[in-house]
Enzyme design. Structure first.
Site, PDB file in Angstrom:
ATOM      1  N   SER A   1       0.848  -1.190   0.000  1.00 15.96           N
ATOM      2  CA  SER A   1       0.000   0.000   0.000  1.00 15.96           C
ATOM      3  C   SER A   1       0.884   1.240   0.000  1.00 15.96           C
ATOM      4  O   SER A   1       2.109   1.149   0.056  1.00 15.96           O
ATOM      5  CB  SER A   1      -0.867   0.007   1.252  1.00 15.96           C
ATOM      6  OG  SER A   1      -0.029   0.134   2.377  1.00 15.96           O
ATOM      7  N   LYS A   2       0.235   2.397  -0.028  1.00 10.27           N
ATOM      8  CA  LYS A   2       0.971   3.667  -0.086  1.00 10.27           C
ATOM      9  C   LYS A   2       1.983   3.820   1.047  1.00 10.27           C
ATOM     10  O   LYS A   2       2.972   4.516   0.911  1.00 10.27           O
ATOM     11  CB  LYS A   2      -0.015   4.829  -0.043  1.00 10.27           C
ATOM     12  CG  LYS A   2      -0.753   4.983  -1.354  1.00 10.27           C
ATOM     13  CD  LYS A   2      -1.170   6.424  -1.576  1.00 10.27           C
ATOM     14  CE  LYS A   2      -1.967   6.565  -2.850  1.00 10.27           C
ATOM     15  NZ  LYS A   2      -3.411   6.482  -2.643  1.00 10.27           N
TER      16      LYS A   2
END
Ligand code: GLU
Length: 504
Positions: free
Chosen positions: A251-252
């Site tokens: 994820s980010k």
């Protein structure tokens, strides 16, 4: 039979590297006679955005993952955007209701939430209790007349097992018990993902569904819909997910996750493709460098790995260096110029408004520095050629070539080769200056030849070449003195040599 596969992204965010890997597997799986379809799954109108669809299409193009059918491109099974297929969905929703495979559920959100809460407390899996399953026709009519809102649920028989063959995991089975009567549509014209997907896979004549394993629990739900509608079965392959180094979802939090970010950072598309292919697939030996064409020839599903693969950025960087070394210098020059422009080292000389943007090719034009030194495209081409095996990403070009664009600082220590005295260094620099100023025809060959001629007069060529190179670059390590002198040009080289002498 020819295979037909589809890549079915939802345009709800920037194109994720995990999605790129799924697209790549679909692309590699299809051979010449097969078809690769791009289907945009934008049934979630609130989260879907046109700019993200554009980002998906641009990213696929950049990666070289050509598809045969899709939005814009067209094909025999369109439209390829789910938002344009509502007539088809309406027809099937009606069929499922009429044939009693599905039913309208009028239960309110509040009621459902309470029901789920109760189940959770008892430690049961939250599934719908089936209150609306057997409503009589009159009851339904009455509720509809009153304008009560509803969703549509699939009528799932309890105590059955849904089995399917997965090309990566073998036979997979799910008990219907845990599914409950799942919602398939928001109303008579708005299907949810599982329904739209099952309908489209059938209508688009898809033979193989290759997707991420996050969808594995959707597969039995889609199969039940296929069975109810008497659709042909499909073969599945669920690829393991890409994981962050801590084994969590990529994820980010991990850093860059979209293809466009990697493009901006200066990764080559062929390197990203090579890296993504090796993440979930093994060639069976220890080769690491692959072009897309080679991958297409060699890829087989049985060499796909079952376990999730960790996204190792150092490995991506390493693979990028391999592809940078192989890349055509002119293409790299066009790709590197925007980084030099962004850094403020260069600007287009003739047309100041000429746009360059990171990751995209700059125009083949003349460029200049703020202090008016011109760099023609062909000179920049030589500069990049000399540095393409010294960078990990395109963006690093600014670091390794900064001395061409910024004033340099030197001291005696740097200019000194072995135990040369300041006088000897000064003499070498004078000689170099003289050689350069005598060159009338400033070509790369001429510059190299004349400097080499002089260097050969020394018992140790370093005595001539080291002070020259150090004076021109201000660095311990750089490209060679012939190239640097040529690229800097006669005037700038002479002025740097003059400056260097001042410290002696
Ligand atoms: N729209 C789904 C997604 O983006 C595609 C799932 C599928 O391939 O069936 O995850």
């Amino acid at each position: 039979m020819n295979k037909r596969v589809r890549f079915a992204p939802s345009p709800t965010g920037l194109f994720h590297v995990g999605s790129a890997r799924i697209a790549l597997a679909n692309y590699l799986f299809t051979k010449k006679e097969d078809s690769f379809v791009l289907r945009i799954e934008d049934t979630d109108q609130e989260r879907s955005e046109e700019k993200y669809e554009k980002n998906i299409i641009d990213s696929l193009k950049w990666l070289g993952l050509d598809y045969d059918e899709g939005p814009q491109k067209g094909g025999d099974y369109g439209p390829y955007r789910q938002s344009e297929r509502s007539d088809t969905y309406k027809r099937y929703i009606k069929k499922l209701l009429v044939e009693d495979h599905a039913y309208r559920c009028f239960c309110s959100q509040k009621k459902l939430e309470k029901e789920r809460e109760r189940q959770r407390k008892k430690g049961e899996a939250p599934t719908y209790s089936g209150v609306c399953r057997d409503l009589g026709e009159d009851e339904i009519k009455e509720k509809l007349e009153k304008g009560k809102s509803f969703v549509i649920r699939m009528k799932v028989k309890e105590g059955e097992v849904v089995k399917f063959k997965d090309l990566i995991r073998g036979e997979v089975s799910f008990e219907t018990e845990i599914m409950g009567d799942y919602v398939i549509a928001k109303d008579e014209k708005s299907p949810l993902y599982n329904l739209a997907c099952a309908i489209d896979d059938y209508e688009m004549n898809i033979s193989h569904v290759i997707r991420g394993e996050d969808h594995i629990s959707n597969t039995p739900k889609q199969i039940l819909i296929q069975k109810a509608l008497k659709f042909d079965p499909i073969t599945y392959a669920h690829l393991p997910l890409i994981l962050a180094p801590d084994k969590s979802k990529l994820s980010k939090r991990f850093g860059a996750v979209s293809v466009s970010e990697y493009k901006k950072e200066g990764f080559l598309p062929e390197a990203l493709v090579n890296f993504l292919a090796l993440l979930g697939w093994s060639p069976g030996d220890d080769r690491e460098f692959f072009t897309l064409t080679e991958l297409k020839k060699e890829f087989t599903m049985d060499r796909c790995k079952k376990a999730g693969a960790v996204f190792n950025k150092e490995k991506l960087e390493y693979i990028n260096t391999l592809h940078l070394k192989e890349a055509d210098p002119e293409r790299l020059t066009k790709l590197c110029i925007p980084y030099l422009v962004e850094e403020g080292y260069l600007k287009p000389a003739d047309d100041r408004k000429k746009k360059t943007s990171l990751g995209n090719e700059a125009p083949k034009a003349n460029y200049e520095t703020d202090d008016g030194r011109e760099f023609s495209f062909s000179v920049l081409n030589i500069l990049i050629k000399d540095h393409q095996d010294r960078i990990t990403t395109l963006s690093e070009i600014t670091e390794v070539t900064d001395y061409f664009f910024k004033p340099v600082n030197v001291d005696f220590k740097l200019l000194q080769w072995k135990d040369m005295s300041p006088e000897e260094v000064a003499d070498s620099i004078d000689k170099a200056k003289k050689v350069l100023s005598n060159i009338e025809n400033w070509t790369q060959d001429e510059v190299s030849e004349k400097l080499l001629e002089k260097a050969n007069e020394y018992d140790d060529r370093g005595k001539f070449l080291w002070p020259l190179r150090a004076a021109l670059t201000g660095k311990e390590a750089s490209a060679g003195p012939f190239e640097v002198a040529y690229i800097l040009g006669k005037k700038e080289s002479s002025s740097r040599l003059k400056e260097a002498k001042k410290v002696l």
